[in-house]
Write an enzyme that holds these catalytic residues in place. Structure first.
Site, PDB file in Angstrom:
ATOM      1  N   ASP A   1      23.728  77.879   1.795  1.00  0.00           N
ATOM      2  CA  ASP A   1      22.983  79.083   1.393  1.00  0.00           C
ATOM      3  C   ASP A   1      23.782  79.972   0.451  1.00  0.00           C
ATOM      4  OD1 ASP A   1      21.234  78.121   3.279  1.00  0.00           O
ATOM      5  OD2 ASP A   1      20.883  80.068   4.224  1.00  0.00           O
TER       6      ASP A   1
ATOM      7  N   GLY B   1      17.534  82.722   3.033  1.00  0.00           N
ATOM      8  CA  GLY B   1      18.906  83.056   2.648  1.00  0.00           C
ATOM      9  C   GLY B   1      19.188  84.540   2.557  1.00  0.00           C
ATOM     10  N   SER B   2      18.525  85.351   3.398  1.00  0.00           N
ATOM     11  CA  SER B   2      18.766  86.799   3.277  1.00  0.00           C
ATOM     12  C   SER B   2      20.205  87.150   3.635  1.00  0.00           C
ATOM     13  CB  SER B   2      17.771  87.592   4.121  1.00  0.00           C
ATOM     14  OG  SER B   2      17.907  87.268   5.476  1.00  0.00           O
ATOM     15  N   SER B   3      20.786  86.470   4.633  1.00  0.00           N
ATOM     16  CA  SER B   3      22.170  86.803   4.990  1.00  0.00           C
ATOM     17  C   SER B   3      23.143  86.297   3.923  1.00  0.00           C
ATOM     18  CB  SER B   3      22.534  86.226   6.361  1.00  0.00           C
ATOM     19  OG  SER B   3      22.411  84.827   6.365  1.00  0.00           O
TER      20      SER B   3
ATOM     21  N   ALA C   1      22.469  86.040   0.696  1.00  0.00           N
ATOM     22  CA  ALA C   1      22.346  86.952  -0.448  1.00  0.00           C
ATOM     23  C   ALA C   1      23.120  88.233  -0.163  1.00  0.00           C
ATOM     24  CB  ALA C   1      20.874  87.248  -0.719  1.00  0.00           C
TER      25      ALA C   1
ATOM     26  N   PRO D   1      12.141  88.073   2.874  1.00  0.00           N
ATOM     27  CA  PRO D   1      11.772  88.137   4.284  1.00  0.00           C
ATOM     28  C   PRO D   1      12.969  87.705   5.137  1.00  0.00           C
ATOM     29  CG  PRO D   1      10.642  86.294   3.191  1.00  0.00           C
ATOM     30  CD  PRO D   1      11.429  87.025   2.139  1.00  0.00           C
ATOM     31  N   VAL D   2      13.253  88.469   6.185  1.00  0.00           N
ATOM     32  CA  VAL D   2      14.455  88.201   6.989  1.00  0.00           C
ATOM     33  C   VAL D   2      14.153  87.145   8.062  1.00  0.00           C
ATOM     34  CG1 VAL D   2      16.104  89.256   8.601  1.00  0.00           C
ATOM     35  CG2 VAL D   2      15.389  90.481   6.560  1.00  0.00           C
ATOM     36  N   GLY D   3      15.091  86.240   8.255  1.00  0.00           N
ATOM     37  CA  GLY D   3      14.939  85.240   9.313  1.00  0.00           C
ATOM     38  C   GLY D   3      13.911  84.173   8.989  1.00  0.00           C
TER      39      GLY D   3
ATOM     40  N   GLY E   1      14.533  81.700   6.627  1.00  0.00           N
ATOM     41  CA  GLY E   1      15.166  80.583   5.929  1.00  0.00           C
ATOM     42  C   GLY E   1      15.240  80.781   4.432  1.00  0.00           C
TER      43      GLY E   1
HETATM   44  O1  PMV Z   1      17.585  78.678   8.220  1.00  0.00           O
HETATM   45  P1  PMV Z   1      18.202  78.276   6.938  1.00  0.00           P
HETATM   46  O2  PMV Z   1      17.352  78.246   5.756  1.00  0.00           O
HETATM   47  O3  PMV Z   1      19.484  78.973   6.655  1.00  0.00           O
HETATM   48  O4  PMV Z   1      18.468  76.722   7.074  1.00  0.00           O
HETATM   49  C1  PMV Z   1      19.564  76.187   7.585  1.00  0.00           C
HETATM   50  C2  PMV Z   1      19.732  74.843   6.992  1.00  0.00           C
HETATM   51  C3  PMV Z   1      20.307  73.852   7.963  1.00  0.00           C
HETATM   52  O5  PMV Z   1      20.530  72.649   7.251  1.00  0.00           O
HETATM   53  C4  PMV Z   1      19.313  73.571   9.085  1.00  0.00           C
HETATM   54  C5  PMV Z   1      21.606  74.346   8.591  1.00  0.00           C
HETATM   55  C6  PMV Z   1      22.756  74.486   7.603  1.00  0.00           C
HETATM   56  O6  PMV Z   1      23.734  75.181   7.964  1.00  0.00           O
HETATM   57  O7  PMV Z   1      22.736  73.871   6.520  1.00  0.00           O
END
Ligand code: PMV
Length: 308
Positions: A141, A96-98, A100, A90-92, A94
């Site tokens: 990520d 890690g789609s970007s 990956a 699922p995009v956006g 959290g």
């Molecule tokens: O939105 P996500 O899952 O990429 O979470 C970012 C994680 C943070 O700690 C909030 C920011 C980061 O760059 O580590």
């Protein structure tokens, strides 16, 4: 350039997969030097590259995002490639789609050149793609996407410290809030609440270290730490009523523990479960999209604990 494996010849086409991720503990605190634990998951993104005449072009993408063109330009040559992108993340949310996408692009590019990209190359080059989407990402990520398995990640003045974490078998269910959080805004919001929230961030760091020790010792009885982590995330202002409701739903259905995972403001809740079925059934009854995830082992290549 680091070259893990050199094969023979450049190829006319290549394909590579990279997994998405979930943050088990330490999001936001990681930005301020505390450790975070992330897991690669068995969903991810596959990039296909094919040599062709003319400008490099996007033929197909299951991810719709205007920044894709900038992301491709960050790692691919301006001419000579047709690109296809498939993702079941699922995009956006959290997951890690970007990241990956970043790692899959770097891997596919290397395969087209007849070689395999190693961890250092994926991490270094993947950063350029992650910056397109996230501005100033911590790097967590795409480190976990490039490595697979479990990772303890910590930022430092000399660069990030990345350690593999061997994990006991974890049963995990993801519950999707149905909306995206804006990571850059949420990180800025947390920054604006400092230094008042620094003790909460410090407790997150200590909790993450406790969790890493429990997991390394083979314990799956860590639900209480996840629950406390969610409370701390509420205290720094990144949870929402919807995320809190999903956490409650998972716990009421028997989860060992649950928390938001990622930047918050939307995105997903991660539940550690004894059995997935009751949580999936409760989610379905409430009209919530939910799915089980497993840890993607990845290649877990030999690496130093210091990233490039
Ligand atoms: O939105 P996500 O899952 O990429 O979470 C970012 C994680 C943070 O700690 C909030 C920011 C980061 O760059 O580590």
């Amino acid at each position: 350039m680091d070259v893990a494996t050199v094969s023979s010849e450049p190829r006319a086409s290549a394909r590579a997969f990279a997994p998405g991720k979930l943050i088990l503990s330490g999001e936001h605190a990681v930005v301020y030097g505390h450790p975070a634990i992330a897991l690669a998951v068995d969903r991810g993104t596959t990039v296909h590259l094919r040599a062709c005449a003319g400008d490099t072009r996007l033929e197909h993408s299951s991810i719709q995002d205007l920044r894709l063109f900038q992301a491709l330009a960050a790692v691919l040559p301006p001419r000579g490639l047709a690109v296809r992108i498939e993702s079941d993340l699922p995009v956006g949310r959290g997951m890690g789609s970007s990241a990956a996408l970043a790692v899959a692009l770097v891997r596919a590019r290397a395969r087209l050149q007849g070689r395999e990209a190693d961890f250092a190359e994926c991490h270094r080059e993947g950063f350029a793609v992650e910056r397109v989407f996230h501005g100033t990402p911590s790097g967590l990520d795409h480190a976990v996407s490039a490595r697979g398995g479990g990772v303890v990640y910590r930022r430092g003045t000399e660069g990030p410290r990345i350690e593999g974490l061997s994990l006991p078998p974890l049963r995990l269910v993801v519950l999707d809030s149905g909306s995206a959080g804006n990571t850059a805004e949420l990180v800025a919001g947390v920054r604006a609440r400092r230094p008042g929230i620094d003790p909460v961030l410090a407790r997150m760091g200590a909790l993450t270290r406790e969790l890493a020790a429990e997991l390394a010792a083979g314990s799956v009885d860590v639900g209480g730490l996840l629950d406390e982590n969610h409370t701390l995330l509420q205290q720094i202002g990144v949870s929402t009523p919807r995320l809190d409701a999903l956490v409650d739903l998972a716990r009421a259905a028997g989860a060992r523990g649950a928390k938001l995972s990622g930047a918050g403001g939307g995105g997903v809740v991660l539940a550690l479960v004894k059995e997935a079925e009751p949580v999936l059934a409760a989610a379905a009854a409430a009209g919530v999209s939910a799915f089980p995830v497993s840890v993607h082992p990845g290649s877990a290549p030999p690496m130093s604990s210091e990233a490039p």
